[in-house]
Design a protein around this motif. Structure first.
Motif, short mmCIF file in Angstrom:
data_model
loop_
_atom_site.label_atom_id
_atom_site.label_comp_id
_atom_site.label_asym_id
_atom_site.label_seq_id
_atom_site.Cartn_x
_atom_site.Cartn_y
_atom_site.Cartn_z
N ALA A 507 10.75 33.50 -40.88
CA ALA A 507 11.31 32.93 -39.64
C ALA A 507 12.03 31.60 -39.83
O ALA A 507 12.96 31.28 -39.09
N ALA A 508 11.62 30.83 -40.82
CA ALA A 508 12.08 29.43 -40.89
C ALA A 508 13.60 29.26 -40.81
O ALA A 508 14.08 28.48 -39.98
N PRO A 509 14.38 29.97 -41.64
CA PRO A 509 15.84 29.73 -41.56
C PRO A 509 16.43 30.07 -40.20
O PRO A 509 17.38 29.42 -39.77
N TYR A 510 15.85 31.05 -39.52
CA TYR A 510 16.39 31.41 -38.21
C TYR A 510 16.16 30.29 -37.20
O TYR A 510 17.01 30.01 -36.36
N PHE A 511 15.00 29.66 -37.31
CA PHE A 511 14.74 28.52 -36.43
C PHE A 511 15.68 27.37 -36.76
O PHE A 511 16.22 26.72 -35.88
N ALA A 512 15.87 27.13 -38.05
CA ALA A 512 16.72 26.01 -38.47
C ALA A 512 18.14 26.21 -37.92
O ALA A 512 18.73 25.30 -37.34
N ILE A 513 18.64 27.44 -38.06
CA ILE A 513 20.01 27.70 -37.59
C ILE A 513 20.08 27.58 -36.08
O ILE A 513 21.00 26.98 -35.52
N PHE A 514 19.06 28.10 -35.41
CA PHE A 514 19.05 28.05 -33.95
C PHE A 514 19.11 26.59 -33.47
O PHE A 514 19.92 26.24 -32.60
N PHE A 515 18.28 25.75 -34.06
CA PHE A 515 18.26 24.36 -33.59
C PHE A 515 19.53 23.61 -33.98
O PHE A 515 20.00 22.75 -33.25
N LEU A 516 20.11 23.99 -35.10
CA LEU A 516 21.38 23.38 -35.50
C LEU A 516 22.47 23.74 -34.49
O LEU A 516 23.23 22.87 -34.03
N LEU A 517 22.52 25.00 -34.11
CA LEU A 517 23.54 25.43 -33.15
C LEU A 517 23.27 24.83 -31.77
O LEU A 517 24.20 24.49 -31.04
N LEU A 518 22.00 24.70 -31.45
CA LEU A 518 21.64 24.09 -30.15
C LEU A 518 22.12 22.64 -30.14
O LEU A 518 22.70 22.16 -29.15
N ALA A 519 21.88 21.93 -31.24
CA ALA A 519 22.34 20.55 -31.33
C ALA A 519 23.85 20.49 -31.20
O ALA A 519 24.41 19.64 -30.50
N ALA A 520 24.54 21.43 -31.84
CA ALA A 520 26.01 21.46 -31.77
C ALA A 520 26.46 21.73 -30.33
O ALA A 520 27.42 21.14 -29.86
N ALA A 521 25.75 22.61 -29.65
CA ALA A 521 26.11 22.93 -28.26
C ALA A 521 25.96 21.68 -27.39
O ALA A 521 26.82 21.37 -26.57
N LEU A 522 24.85 20.97 -27.59
CA LEU A 522 24.62 19.76 -26.78
C LEU A 522 25.66 18.70 -27.13
O LEU A 522 26.22 18.05 -26.24
N TYR A 523 25.94 18.56 -28.42
CA TYR A 523 26.89 17.53 -28.82
C TYR A 523 28.30 17.86 -28.34
O TYR A 523 29.05 16.99 -27.91
N SER A 524 28.65 19.16 -28.38
CA SER A 524 29.99 19.52 -27.89
C SER A 524 30.09 19.26 -26.40
O SER A 524 31.14 18.83 -25.91
N GLY A 525 29.01 19.51 -25.68
CA GLY A 525 28.99 19.21 -24.25
C GLY A 525 29.17 17.72 -24.01
O GLY A 525 29.96 17.29 -23.15
N TYR A 526 28.48 16.93 -24.81
CA TYR A 526 28.59 15.47 -24.70
C TYR A 526 30.03 15.03 -24.99
O TYR A 526 30.60 14.22 -24.24
N ARG A 527 30.61 15.62 -26.03
CA ARG A 527 31.98 15.24 -26.37
C ARG A 527 32.95 15.63 -25.26
O ARG A 527 33.85 14.87 -24.91
N LEU A 528 32.73 16.81 -24.69
CA LEU A 528 33.63 17.26 -23.61
C LEU A 528 33.56 16.33 -22.42
O LEU A 528 34.56 16.07 -21.76
N LEU A 529 32.35 15.83 -22.16
CA LEU A 529 32.18 14.97 -20.99
C LEU A 529 32.69 13.56 -21.24
O LEU A 529 33.16 12.89 -20.31
#
Lengths: 754, 779
Positions: A507-529
């Motif tokens: 499971a570990a790499p799947y969690f790592a990728i998920f949280f990385l993408l989640l961070a990217a989603a949040l950061y892209s939202g922040y950048r857009l705003l």
């Protein structure tokens, strides 16, 4: 119509020239709309070959336009290596997808539907040897397969069944590790006894050379039948298996293979963990229901290792089964196709088997396929292989290159991050260009996916399976590319069950990728705003990342493994029978049957059944005027909608009982067919997308819950299956072979080939 | 230079002895020049125009550049000017007279003009003339001057009084008077050599006046004799503000009188001129500040050879210099070539303001077909300083339209080593294209604009001259009408092929207008043109390109004097070019009036809607969505038709136009006729003066152009259809680009063709596939 060729070919060339013109966005948008319009009209009559080809050709126009634009206008400047290198890699990944799209269009341009030819007079039938290669499967599982094979409708004097046991070879029995040798000797004796009891030939070779291919070749040496049938140890054939397949060999002397689909009784880890089994078409249905039929058109359907009939004389021309790669099946078919032999694919489920149920074994199986197919691609170069027709070359190149998908999938997953975090511009396009080229291409892709595969594949499921496999298969690809001869045959673990829900060890790499993408989603939202000129490109990339995040979220559901309490997979057989309980006789319908027991619905009044006292009964089945009897014992009882359904276990499992089980479960092909057809329902894009979005949320939450150890489950006590009894000697299940990499205590069961 | 000599030699082959003597010459026309500020809004910060005619400085050697370049705008702008001095003038020294005025918003305390002469600092002065032209003299020692062309660089650094926004930088300008600015030499000009002509001053209208002095009885032969000399003179002067007049008397005020004649017309010329004998002479005219140029040969061919000798001899050095100077700030584009900003005369500079603007012209080939088949690559070599706002960005404007932007995202500063920015080819047109590289460079402190916190001198941006412009392979096809190709490159006359200049009515104003346009076209083409002057109706050969100068009154006169001649001339074809032109114009007028009525109704409706509008808060969601959808649909429609939002279709009014310039195929379609048409000769003269105004000429575009009578506004009408005049490059690459460009413009054909071709192909495949490979077994 033939003379139209002289008009149509230049028209196609002219069309191609026009498609490859650098046009304005306005022209592109209008062209896309018109082409999509024609495509949608073409889709209205799927049964018409002409309409189908028009649809495919027009989908090709959009893909070509996209590929042309992507190549000529969107690549970063080479003078900016930071942008160019990842940009070019992403471009290659996309071009790979476009190439695969083209090949898949070619493959499925007109899938063939075969009609079973008459088998002919019994006297003129060829002799058939059935090979059941085994490695370390337990006797109970093998007993069912042997019984089903034994029950196949075919003249008895022309049917020989061989259990080819690689778990009891001389080498194993004389292994220097006494634990291995004792287990092998015990296994050898027990299986020999089982085969004696079942009336089949047991054979164990001296050494375990060349894995499954070597084992099958050993079978060829000890047998003489004109036709050879291969069943994996868990692949129990239906009664009509030979009747549906053997007739083809009389029609075509150059025919070397009749392949049939692999139908599975149990869910794979994704189906189990996302709870889609029996509702959603299985992953392999796309391959067996459409692609193999498409390949069949071009005489390129290939051997899948089991559930197939092969001609011995053909195999002899290539010295038996090929074993250079770890996917001996496809390799063997390639060798024979190169020799000019033909193959046929019959799209009817004629065997029922098991597939890996845990995520670890699932990945192990896929890694073997991936590495084996790439071995063939690298070592055999099917596209350049001598003796193949052009369509065969395209088909083989396609099925082998398919296994490069992990690279492109991971490229698509990670590319957006480069822009979101580092502002690397690896895809140069503005929103208008994106809308005119990429969006129309995506619309066409989704529409075509639904048109071609909608019956057997829900939206986004392909992407999910690809991603789930890509994470680990990427390493497999690197390894096989570095040393194509290195990979060795790993037997796929099947028939395992989890008694407790838990995260997969992978499971570990799947969690790592998920949280990385989640961070990217949040950061892209922040950048857009916050960025006043953040721009349209960021919006596109953020959307793309969000889709990836959805995939990664749903994939967490696949690695958060639900427990599976059912050891034996049931088949809804709906069969009339008589049940004798003491002096009473009841007419019953056997609702479903498994290798452990049956569910029974009483038609004429429910008898008194005491599960705690284990009411004993005898079931009487009839076939061809003959009664088949076996003993059962009541284990459960439930009432649904006023109907009482009682669960019975077999009280003992003798060879006779096993034959009765085979009769019960595998006498009727339509049971498998119905079950397959029932879940082949088209789901539209919007339904599929919302379903998928829901999974992304719920499944990622469930995985996080598992990772926090918040699994609330009560232990369920279940009854052991009745032991297998041979000549009054109880056959105890064999201890699992020592496998250091899989020592999780929750794993039960053995490993099978296939 | 070689091209020029070849062209002049070719001209000598022209035999033009046909035309008969025509009517008497009218008086020289009154040149009409638009005063700056005339058409501006009342809110303009520009001070009222001051009369300039009376303030002319005798003996002023003007800057050679056109009046359009005398305005420096923005925070930091550079102008490069040249003036010519003879040896004695340079040795005597003198002073630079800089007469300027500036916008009221310019803060005098920190705004300054720096002068560099021939690369040496010559002085500076604060910018403080918001109320009218103010003269600043800067003394120049002989050491600072050279004989020949002297180069003056004027740099204006200007800051706003109160506003630190980006927009406010557009309010900053300083303008020099083209008439009063120049070098004040110690003595009067001598006019002995051809080079001395380069010192001739402009007239009151700010134009360089050339008077062609001809006999009272004018014939086409005289014009043909004079045309090569006139064009050479225009090229030699290197000025794009030449106004040609024609008369039997010499001109007044500063300027040049031109006498060009062969022995056949010698007797008709003034005595003083006749006595000079054969040759090319430069001398003083009677008027102070006025030169006379005489070219006399035995025959037309002799004249040509004497002119050629002058071009190869005394005129050579300065002519080369003029041609080179004309290309300053300009890139003449060849396809598949990479240029640097340095090629356009740009020099790397650190910029300290908020809005950096760097402009240059790109002269695209005349047969260039704009389209989306490729882009021009701008490889930016530049750097930004730390501390820029997130909104900082780099913009490229082509022909006054922003075509691309690139945000400067890194607030910590960024260096660009060849960052590729693509400019769409569709934004360009054949001929001259104005390109501006704009860097918007706001910082936090700009918002407050506090006097203490202002850092007007802190560098924010540097643009390097090694910034590259890569021109791709272009689609090449001659397409007309195209006024931009005409005014920018002299197309289709500049290709060396002889063509006719047909002056429908041979009065002085019409002939002057024709010669003015001809000399301007020669300057645009960079060489004299093979013009064959014809006078009278029906002289244009349908197989040759022609410039037709016509006035409506000509038809009236014709009606009175006898239509037979008119109809006889065109009996063969049965077509009357002028009538055809008129019909064509009628059509355009019809279209225009239709557009007008639409425009009027839509304006009326617009006004009605505005007056009755409900505040958006009170409107229902459905209404708002509906309005949004309507707006989106309209924008989409505009986009689909390749129109800019601000590009409302202009139309040529029927009667209000002073002059119209249009192009059409000849009666047989073999050649192109460029038609300059006006209601009367005086309108023609005034209209042409307006058209050749440097600020107007270089911006002309579209399929036809009109000058309005009342406002002198110039309106361009896009070509409804264009006709192909020839494809020189028939290589597959060019044909492919042409196909891409044409199909992009006519995408309905593209879509139809692909659908049809691929549909046919797919149907055939659909028939073939079931017959190949394995087939399904039928039940």
């Amino acid at each position: 119509m033939k003379c139209i060729k002289f008009l149509a070919v230049p028209a196609g060339a002219l069309g191609l020239l026009l498609i490859l013109l650098p046009m304005s966005l306005q022209a592109q948008l209008m062209l896309s709309c018109a082409v999509l319009g024609v495509m949608f009209i073409g889709m209205t009559r799927p049964e018409s070959a002409t309409f189908r080809v028009v649809t495919l050709v027009f989908a090709g126009i959009i893909a070509l336009r996209y590929g042309f634009w992507r190549t000529t206008e969107t690549l970063p400047d080479i003078s900016e290596p930071l942008n160019f290198i990842p940009g070019f890699l992403l471009y290659l990944a996309e071009m790979y997808c476009l190439a695969m799209l083209a090949i898949s269009f070619f493959m499925v341009i007109e899938p063939v539907k075969r009609k079973t030819p008459d088998m002919g007079e019994a006297s003129s039938l060829p002799t058939v040897d059935v090979f059941i290669p085994s490695y370390n499967e337990d006797a109970e599982l093998l007993a069912i397969t042997l019984a089903a094979a034994k029950s196949m409708a075919y003249p008895k004097d022309k049917l020989n069944i061989f259990l080819l046991d690689d778990g009891g070879t001389d080498a194993k029995r004389n292994h220097k590790d006494p634990r291995v040798s004792v287990a092998a000797i015990r296994r050898h004796e027990q299986l020999k006894a089982l085969c004696n009891a079942m009336g089949v030939t047991y054979h164990a070779r001296q050494r375990n050379d060349h894995a499954k291919a070597g084992n099958l070749n050993e079978g060829l040496k000890i047998s003489t039948g004109e036709l050879v049938v291969v069943f994996d140890a868990d692949h129990a054939p239906v009664r009509d298996f030979l009747r549906e397949t053997v007739g083809f060999f009389a029609k075509d002397e150059k025919l070397f293979l009749v392949q049939t689909p692999h139908y599975f009784l149990n869910p794979d880890p994704l189906e189990k963990n996302l709870k889609t089994f029996a509702r959603m078409p299985s992953e392999n249905e796309m391959f067996y229901s459409i692609l193999q039929r498409g390949l069949d058109k071009w005489n390129a359907s290939f051997f899948c290792g089991s559930a197939a009939v092969l001609r011995r004389s053909a195999l002899e021309t290539t010295d038996g089964f090929s074993g250079q790669s770890i996917t001996e099946d496809c390799e063997t078919a390639l060798s024979l196709h190169c020799q000019g032999w033909h193959s046929v694919y019959v799209d009817k489920p004629l065997i029922a088997g098991l597939q890996p149920e845990t995520f670890v074994s699932f990945i192990g199986q896929r890694a073997r396929w991936c590495q084996g197919m790439l071995q063939i691609l690298i070592l055999k170069r099917p596209f350049l292989a001598k003796g193949l027709t052009i369509p065969q070359r395209i088909c083989y190149a396609g099925i082998n290159m398919f296994w490069l998908f992990p690279i492109s999938r991971l490229a698509f997953m990670f590319s957006p991050l480069l822009y979101i975090f580092f502002s690397l511009e690896i895809y140069r396009a503005n929103i208008l260009e994106f809308a005119s080229y990429a969006v129309t291409y995506l619309i066409s892709s989704f529409a075509m996916q639904s048109y071609l595969y909608g019956r057997v594949r829900w939206p986004w499921i392909s992407e999910l399976y690809e991603y789930v496999q890509a994470v680990f298969l990427f390493g497999s690809i690197i390894s096989v590319v570095r040393n194509p001869r290195k990979p060795t045959f790993n037997v796929t673990a099947k028939g395992q069950t989890l008694d407790k829900s838990m995260l997969s060890p992978l499971a570990a790499p799947y969690f790592a990728i998920f949280f990385l993408l989640l961070a990217a989603a949040l950061y892209s939202g922040y950048r857009l705003l916050t960025e006043p000129v953040a721009g349209e490109l960021l919006m596109i990339v953020a959307m793309w990342n969000l889709i990836n995040l959805g995939l990664a979220g749903a994939a967490l559901g696949a690695i958060a493994e639900r427990r599976e309490l059912r050891r034996n997979q049931r088949l809804p057989v709906k069969r009339h029978a008589l049940m004798h309980i003491g002096e009473e006789h009841h007419t019953v319908i056997i609702q479903d049957a498994s290798s452990g027991g049956i569910s029974v619905e009483f038609v004429d009044g429910t008898p008194k059944l005491d599960a705690s006292a284990a009411t004993k009964a005898k079931v009487e089945l009839r076939r061809g005027g003959q009664a088949i009897l076996f003993d059962v014992v009541c284990r459960s009882r439930r009432v649904t909608n006023g109907t009482t359904v009682a669960g019975f276990a077999y009280s003992e499992r003798t060879p006779k009982t096993v034959m009765a089980i085979a009769e019960l479960m595998y006498s009727d092909q339509s049971v498998l067919q119905d079950r397959l057809v029932r879940r082949q329902i088209r789901r539209n894009f919007f339904w599929g997308t919302s379903r998928f979005a829901l999974w992304s949320i719920t499944e990622s939450l469930r995985a996080i819950q598992y990772s926090a150890g918040l699994v609330r489950e009560t232990m369920v006590k279940s009854f052991e299956d009745a032991p297998l009894v041979l000549n009054d000697n109880k056959v105890m299940p064999l201890p699992p072979a020592p496998r250091p990499e899989e020592t999780a205590p929750v794993l039960q069961g053995g490993q099978l080939y296939g | 230079m070689a091209k020029l000599i070849t062209t002049v030699m070719a001209l000598s082959l022209l035999a033009s002895v046909s035309a008969q003597a025509q009517s008497l010459l009218d008086d020289a026309p009154i040149a009409v020049g638009a005063q700056p500020g005339e058409s501006e809004s009342i809110l303009s910060t520009r001070p009222a125009a001051s009369p300039v005619a009376d303030q002319r400085q005798p003996g002023l050697v003007p800057f050679e550049q056109s009046s359009a370049s005398f305005k420096l705008s923005g925070e930091d702008d550079n102008g490069r000017f040249t003036f010519f001095l003879s040896q004695p003038q340079a040795a005597a020294g003198g002073k630079l007279a800089l007469s300027y005025r500036n916008a009221v918003s310019v803060l005098p305390d920190s705004s300054v003009v720096d002068i560099t002469v021939n690369g040496k600092p010559a002085g500076s002065f604060p910018i403080a003339a918001p109320n009218g032209f103010k003269r600043n003299d800067i003394a120049l020692d002989p050491q600072m001057l050279v004989a020949g062309r002297n180069q003056v660089d004027i740099r204006a650094r200007q800051h706003h009084r109160v506003d630190c926004s980006l927009e406010a930088t557009y309010e900053l300008w300083t303008e020099f008077s083209p008439v009063q600015t120049g070098f004040v030499a110690s003595g009067a000009p001598s006019f002995k050599t051809p080079d001395d002509l380069l010192t001739v001053s402009r007239n009151a209208q700010g134009r360089t006046d050339i008077r062609l002095v001809v006999p009272q009885t004018l014939n086409a032969e005289i014009l043909n004799d004079a045309a090569p000399m006139l064009q050479t003179l225009a090229l030699f002067l290197g000025r794009d503000d030449i106004a040609v007049t024609i008369s039997d008397k010499p001109g007044t005020g500063p300027g040049i009188d031109l006498y060009a004649f062969s022995d056949r017309n010698r007797r008709l010329m003034p005595e003083a001129t006749r006595s000079l004998g054969y040759g090319f002479f430069v001398g003083k005219a009677a008027e102070p500040g006025r030169a006379s140029v005489t070219l006399h040969g035995a025959t037309h061919a002799d004249m040509e050879s004497r002119l050629l000798a002058a071009i190869r001899g005394p005129m050579k050095a300065s002519l080369d210099g003029s041609l080179k100077a004309a290309n300053h700030g300009r890139i003449t584009v060849q396809p598949s070539t990479t240029y640097r900003l340095a090629d356009a005369g740009y020099e790397s500079r650190v910029f300290a303001g908020r809005l950096s603007r760097t402009g240059f012209d790109m002269v695209m080939p005349s047969d260039f077909y704009p389209g989306d088949y490729a882009t021009i690559g701008l490889k930016l070599h530049a750097a930004t300083s730390p501390g820029l706002n997130y909104t900082a960005q780099f913009l490229v404007r082509v022909n006054d339209r922003v075509v691309t932007s690139y945000p400067f995202r890194k607030s910590e500063g960024e260096q660009f080593d060849g960052k590729l920015i693509e400019l769409p080819l569709r934004a360009f047109r054949p001929g001259i294209n104005k390109v501006e590289l704009i860097a918007e460079l706001p910082i936090e402190a700009d918002a407050a604009c506090a006097p203490d916190a202002r850092k007007d001198d802190q560098p924010r941006f540097v643009l390097l001259d090694k910034t590259e412009i890569t021109v791709p392979a272009l689609a090449r096809v001659g397409r007309l009408p195209d006024i931009a190709a005409l005014t920018g490159n002299g197309y289709p006359f500049a290709e060396g092929k002889p063509f006719d200049v047909v002056i429908e009515r041979p009065d002085g104003q019409s002939v002057g207008a024709a010669l003015t346009v001809l000399s301007r076209l020669a300057v645009a083409a960079g060489s004299p043109l093979s013009a064959d002057m014809q006078m009278g109706k029906g002289k244009a050969s349908p197989s040759r390109n022609a410039l037709l100068i016509t006035t409506d009154n000509a038809f009236a006169d014709l009606g009175a004097s006898g239509k037979t001649a008119f109809s006889e001339n065109f009996d063969e074809t049965g077509l009357d070019p002028f009538r055809t032109a008129a019909i064509a114009d009628d059509t355009s007028e019809t279209i225009a009036s239709a557009t007008d009525s639409t425009d009027n109704s839509s304006e009326l409706l617009d006004a009605f809607h505005k007056s009755t509008a409900v505040p958006s808060s009170e409107r229902s969601a459905t209404t708002l969505v509906g309005e949004w959808a309507a707006r989106a649909a309209s924008r989409f429609g505009t986009w689909l038709n390749y129109q800019d939002n601000d590009n409302s279709l202009a139309s040529h009014g029927a009667t209000d136009d002073l002059v119209t310039l249009s192009q059409q195929p000849s009666t047989t379609g073999e050649a192109t006729w460029t038609v300059l048409r006006a209601p009367s000769p005086s309108d023609l003269a005034a209209g042409v003066q307006r058209l050749v105004d440097p600020s107007v000429w270089n911006g002309l575009d579209g399929g036809s152009v009109a000058v309005e009578t009342a406002s002198l506004d110039v309106r361009a009408l896009p070509a409804a259809t264009r006709f192909i005049t020839g494809v020189d490059d028939r290589s597959p690459g060019n044909l492919r680009r042409l196909a891409a460009a044409w199909f992009s413009d006519n995408f309905q054909f593209y879509v139809l063709l692909i659908v049809a071709a691929m549909g046919l192909f797919a149907l055939w495949l659909g028939w073939l596939i079931p017959r190949k490979g394995a087939q399904s077994d039928n039940d």
